[in-house]
Design a protein around this motif. Sequence first.
Motif, PDB file in Angstrom:
ATOM      1  N   ARG A   1      38.049  -7.652  59.851  1.00  0.00           N
ATOM      2  CA  ARG A   1      39.370  -7.517  59.224  1.00  0.00           C
ATOM      3  C   ARG A   1      39.294  -6.710  57.941  1.00  0.00           C
TER       4      ARG A   1
ATOM      5  N   VAL B   1      37.164  -4.326  57.143  1.00  0.00           N
ATOM      6  CA  VAL B   1      36.958  -2.902  57.441  1.00  0.00           C
ATOM      7  C   VAL B   1      38.219  -2.294  58.065  1.00  0.00           C
ATOM      8  N   ALA B   2      38.854  -3.030  58.974  1.00  0.00           N
ATOM      9  CA  ALA B   2      40.065  -2.501  59.621  1.00  0.00           C
ATOM     10  C   ALA B   2      41.174  -2.288  58.593  1.00  0.00           C
ATOM     11  N   ALA B   3      41.383  -3.270  57.721  1.00  0.00           N
ATOM     12  CA  ALA B   3      42.451  -3.155  56.718  1.00  0.00           C
ATOM     13  C   ALA B   3      42.153  -2.006  55.759  1.00  0.00           C
TER      14      ALA B   3
ATOM     15  N   GLY C   1      40.449   0.641  56.456  1.00  0.00           N
ATOM     16  CA  GLY C   1      40.653   1.885  57.190  1.00  0.00           C
ATOM     17  C   GLY C   1      42.127   2.275  57.236  1.00  0.00           C
ATOM     18  N   VAL C   2      42.996   1.297  57.435  1.00  0.00           N
ATOM     19  CA  VAL C   2      44.436   1.583  57.421  1.00  0.00           C
ATOM     20  C   VAL C   2      44.843   2.063  56.030  1.00  0.00           C
TER      21      VAL C   2
ATOM     22  N   LEU D   1      42.636   1.817  63.747  1.00  0.00           N
ATOM     23  CA  LEU D   1      42.034   0.894  62.781  1.00  0.00           C
ATOM     24  C   LEU D   1      42.833  -0.396  62.700  1.00  0.00           C
TER      25      LEU D   1
ATOM     26  N   ASP E   1      42.607  -5.274  63.100  1.00  0.00           N
ATOM     27  CA  ASP E   1      43.126  -6.301  62.197  1.00  0.00           C
ATOM     28  C   ASP E   1      44.121  -7.180  62.953  1.00  0.00           C
TER      29      ASP E   1
END
Lengths: 341, 341
Positions: A150, A152-154, A156-157, B129, B133
């Motif tokens: 989460r 890393v994904a957040a 990235g966004v 990405l 999440d």
Amino acid sequence: MTARTTDAADDLAAGPEAVIAASPIAAELRAELERRWSAGTDHIGDIARYALLAPGKMLRPLMLVATAESVGGDRAAVLPAALSVEYLHVASLVHDDIIDGDELRRGRPSVPAKFGVADAIVTGDALILGLFDTLAECGLPAEAVLGAVRAVAAAGVDLCRGQALEAELLRDPACPPERYRRMAALKTGALFRAACRSGAILGGGTAEQVEAATRFAERVGAAFQMRDDLLPYLADSSVTGKSADSDAGNMRPTFPVIVGHRMAGPQDRAVLVDALSGTRSPAESFALLREVLERLGAVEHAAEQAEDEIRRAHAELDALPVAEGTRLLAAVADLAIHRDR
Amino acid sequence: MTARTTDAADDLAAGPEAVIAASPIAAELRAELERRWSAGTDHIGDIARYALLAPGKMLRPLMLVATAESVGGDRAAVLPAALSVEYLHVASLVHDDIIDGDELRRGRPSVPAKFGVADAIVTGDALILGLFDTLAECGLPAEAVLGAVRAVAAAGVDLCRGQALEAELLRDPACPPERYRRMAALKTGALFRAACRSGAILGGGTAEQVEAATRFAERVGAAFQMRDDLLPYLADSSVTGKSADSDAGNMRPTFPVIVGHRMAGPQDRAVLVDALSGTRSPAESFALLREVLERLGAVEHAAEQAEDEIRRAHAELDALPVAEGTRLLAAVADLAIHRDR
């Protein structure tokens, strides 16, 4: 004098680059990249290998490992996660080079210049997708790994939103500093945050340690972007590897320009607006900016603010208990404002 | 006659589209998309909203939910995961439209045509990405969610590799069928596999059920791509929404061409090679292919193979215990070979 302060004094004498070079982590990361990306798998694999194995400082994966160690985590266990933040960084560079039409990256032809736009898009996508499979490999408790996913994904966004926000700021030297900081926090801070936050989570840090590591990363990210913006005014372009007038030519209101605009009177403000209007050559724009900003002392003032960020970043490290990790993080923080490229 | 076979007979009479339309899942998914992607957040959010809320069948998220239900899972708990596979699908379409230079998608201007290439790249990246999440939001055991993360990430990498492989097959009607099937499994099958595999994992399916759902998805994906390739030979382009000669114009050796090449003598083979050589207009290429393939019976033969895939897909559903889910999966399978667009 404790062992830690002795180390800190030694580090100051050696310089941050020497401290980072003395750590075995970068070599371990590179060896792991080489092992995973052997040549001749398929076309996308070959392009990813070309992009990933370009010479680079690998600061973000290094920060992930160092943060994990700083809270008592195990280096080997977080190596896949460290690679995953490098994949995200490199994917964003590959896609950036398409958007900006840049033909050179790290002294070699950029991926779109060498392999074409279509393959550059697909390879960037494959790196972004693959990084989550790699991250999920970490043999650590599933709750912690999911927390890192989460983070890393957040981040990235955020990086994507920062890129879009940067495009909105073009041509506007009167951009409020808070807006610039928000852009820098998203565009540049996001990956540092992803690295330190997921490193602290995977290293088994307490909630307080995770937050301190996150704030540390945000300070370093802000200073890193400020330094990047200052480089054309401080160093020779043959050292920075980036044309000094490229930001000016791209009509980007960089940090010293924004600082200078607040310090300037109406006449100098008009010059700054003119310089970013896109009606002049990059060299002419840069010469105009440079004259005003140096005369006003905006370059020094901007540099002081970057140094202040790094002082605050250092203070966050007190919350992280293991000196082996924090020493390296301190060196990365110092490098952010002392690098020439 | 059991309740299940009665249902199956009813479903056959109603047609797969009616069965899918009667399910509340599609409406729930769309409502959830609308709720999450309200207008006016920021520029990237607005573009993502435009891309995500275009009219579409939402087959992949529907399959994820139906698979989860087919192994006894809870629909509400897997909704975020279902959205995440739709984000991946839409991101791949946005990036595809850049690569192919397509200006229309689902009857509206494509994202790159409407917002430009730079924003299309960044929005696709943000969707890829962000999906991880969103997927990680599922309030299910972390081990299962992490398994779904890996299934979706690996499928996404396969999708990218499939796109690259497809580019390698251009102009070659003598492409071995196994190579075509490998390309289709990667490019088209990957997302169906991601949907069903992660649905089965998140629904709490046994290892055997997860594998059966995965094989089901692979069969449906293969048939879906075969049908896509057959559409120009079967339906009117005003119905398909795709120009009948677009594959021929793009020099793609589609499934009926590959089937026909194996059935053809030297003279017809030379015509097929000529038609895909890129030296003729799309309309001329398509007319040449159509004449040969219809005369040889290659269109019917290819359609039979797609039907055979779907028969085998149905057989896998026997391993999944909950009829409410399997009915919907069976309808999606039938739709894959009965749709006109």
